[in-house]
Design an enzyme around this catalytic site. Structure first.
Site, short mmCIF file in Angstrom:
data_model
loop_
_atom_site.label_atom_id
_atom_site.label_comp_id
_atom_site.label_asym_id
_atom_site.label_seq_id
_atom_site.Cartn_x
_atom_site.Cartn_y
_atom_site.Cartn_z
N ARG A 46 0.85 -1.20 0.00
CA ARG A 46 0.00 0.00 0.00
C ARG A 46 0.88 1.25 0.00
NH1 ARG A 46 -1.60 1.75 4.65
NH2 ARG A 46 -2.15 -0.29 5.48
N TYR A 98 -16.83 17.66 -14.41
CA TYR A 98 -17.30 16.27 -14.35
C TYR A 98 -18.33 16.11 -13.21
CZ TYR A 98 -17.25 11.29 -13.39
OH TYR A 98 -17.64 10.00 -13.14
N ASP A 170 -7.82 19.88 -13.11
CA ASP A 170 -8.11 18.55 -13.67
C ASP A 170 -7.75 18.62 -15.15
OD1 ASP A 170 -9.30 16.32 -14.84
OD2 ASP A 170 -10.97 16.28 -13.42
N LYS A 195 -8.59 7.74 -18.78
CA LYS A 195 -8.94 8.34 -20.07
C LYS A 195 -7.72 8.34 -21.00
CE LYS A 195 -12.84 8.64 -18.00
NZ LYS A 195 -12.85 9.26 -16.72
C1 LIG Z 1 -12.69 15.23 -16.17
C2 LIG Z 1 -12.80 14.04 -15.27
N1 LIG Z 1 -12.23 14.07 -14.06
C3 LIG Z 1 -12.29 13.02 -13.20
C4 LIG Z 1 -12.99 11.88 -13.53
C5 LIG Z 1 -13.06 10.74 -12.56
O1 LIG Z 1 -12.16 9.75 -12.92
P1 LIG Z 1 -12.35 8.15 -12.66
O2 LIG Z 1 -13.55 7.73 -13.43
O3 LIG Z 1 -11.07 7.59 -13.14
O4 LIG Z 1 -12.56 7.99 -11.19
C6 LIG Z 1 -13.61 11.80 -14.78
C7 LIG Z 1 -14.36 10.59 -15.16
O5 LIG Z 1 -15.05 10.56 -16.14
C8 LIG Z 1 -13.52 12.91 -15.67
O6 LIG Z 1 -14.10 12.90 -16.87
#
Ligand SMILES: Cc1ncc(COP(=O)(O)O)c(C=O)c1O
Length: 399
Positions: A46, A98, A170, A195
């Site tokens: 971990r 998101y 982000d 992604k």
């Molecule tokens: C812009 C963005 N940030 C964060 C996330 C969250 O990521 P995860 O699905 O890997 O937890 C997503 C998921 O679609 C996203 O599109």
């Protein structure tokens, strides 16, 4: 090193035990010690894992940062950043991001005494109105999901810095190939590596990159204490994905532009949201801070009904109807019922996220095939009464 070289080599050494050029998947939970405390830098998985370390070093180098931290998902990485805060602290967050991030902020963390202000960040000066003595974090996403608005990262950083407010960006939609927020003054960069970084729709993963040693210690402490760490196989998959990010992103950008221009010229399409259009309200900022415009976009039909959108989404053959984005294959999604279902309808609509809005993650297939697929699906979605197709210009989508 330039980014293409970094993506392949940064942070990676041949495996010290065998010389393996590919970082092995260290599938172990613990490491043997010769005597208590006498170990080779690894005690428990971990806390440390060699496959994860290699990825953490690689992602830090690629985002032009000093420290990388990996998590079991993008949301786990977000969770770690918010756990830096204390009850009573305030966060200024983008009002267009998101849906899962919005859900975490409002449904999980508000009840622990954190206060979130959701603000339109297209005009960074508006942020000032929300700054109080308790503001500790500004959270933004650019381009935004799904409206493709752009936040001027350098401008927001210059507002945050004098108040000692952390700025977290982000960078999932752009990827470090197109944008490196630390270079523009951000303190923390976040990725859903699920992604573009992973790029092959085969892993759920998240990461943070930063420059400050003290902040890194705090986040490392949260990573280890809360334990939302990725498994070594997942780290391996992201490491492998990184090696082709530049090649994939180039094609995502090329295909994205072709598809965006096709949609814009299609007589049945009303709005196309893609930050590479010269008349996009944030085009100048996008051009300044990004090295390309990517393959993400959203659009609505002239027949702005859920029924028409549903017909279209069921009719595409190459664009698969699915959550997620950033993989080699093209996806179509319906934010109102999928990625952004957790945002109250009135909030969504205020930001332009209507019931019929569809989002595309344009993949790296042949662009002509993708355009043909959308063309036939748009045709199927239009009923004879509302069809504008008969007026469609011959080859309107050819660039
Ligand atoms: C812009 C963005 N940030 C964060 C996330 C969250 O990521 P995860 O699905 O890997 O937890 C997503 C998921 O679609 C996203 O599109």
């Amino acid at each position: 090193m330039k980014i293409a070289t970094k993506l392949i080599h940064a942070g990676i050494e041949p495996d010290p035990s065998t010389g393996a050029i590919m970082t092995p998947i260290y599938q172990t939970s613990t490491y043997v010690q010769a005597a208590p405390g006498d170990h080779q830098g690894y005690e428990y998985a971990r806390t440390q894992n060699p496959t994860r370390n290699a990825l953490q070093n690689a992602i830090a180098a690629i985002e032009n940062g000093k420290y990388g931290l990996c998590f079991s998902s993008g949301m786990a990485a977000t969770d770690a950043v918010i756990k830096l805060l204390n009850p009573g602290d305030e966060v200024i967050a983008a009002n267009d991001m998101y849906g899962g991030t919005y859900r975490m902020f409002t449904k999980i963390f508000e009840k622990y005494g954190l206060k979130f202000h959701f603000v339109n960040m297209r005009n960074p000066e508006d942020i000032r109105k929300y700054i109080t003595g308790n503001t500790k974090l500004i959270w933004t996403e650019t381009p935004t999901n799904p409206m493709m608005n752009i936040t001027d990262i350098a401008a927001v950083a210059s507002i945050a810095k004098p108040h000692n407010i952390l700025l977290c960006v982000d960078n999932t939609f752009a990827s470090p190939y197109l944008q490196t927020p630390l270079d523009l003054g951000a303190d923390v960069v976040l990725h859903s590596a699920t992604k573009y970084l992973g790029g092959h729709s085969d892993v759920v993963h998240g990461c943070l990159v930063l420059n400050d040693a003290e902040l890194n210690n705090k986040l490392q402490f949260i990573q280890n204490s809360c334990g939302a760490v990725p498994g070594p196989q997942d780290c391996f998959l992201v490491l492998r994905g990184l090696k082709t990010l530049h090649v994939r992103m180039q094609r995502h950008c090329e295909n994205g532009e072709k598809v965006a221009r096709f949609l814009r010229n299609n007589i049945n399409v009303e709005n196309v949201y893609w930050c590479g259009f010269e008349d996009h309200p944030d085009y100048a900022v996008a051009k300044k801070q990004m090295r390309g415009f990517g393959g993400m976009m959203s659009f609505t039909l002239k027949d702005d009904s859920l029924a028409a959108a549903n017909k279209l989404m069921s009719a595409t053959k190459l664009f698969s109807l699915a959550e997620s984005l950033g993989g080699v294959e093209s996806l179509i999604g319906h934010p109102a019922s999928m990625t952004h279902a957790s945002i109250p309808r009135e909030e969504r609509i205020k930001n332009g996220l209507t019931d019929s809005l569809m989002r595309l993650s344009v993949g790296i297939e042949d662009a002509d095939d993708l355009i043909e697929d959308l063309d036939q699906a748009i045709e199927k979605s239009s009923t004879p009464e509302n069809s504008f197709r008969t007026f469609k210009k011959e080859n309107a989508y050819v660039l």
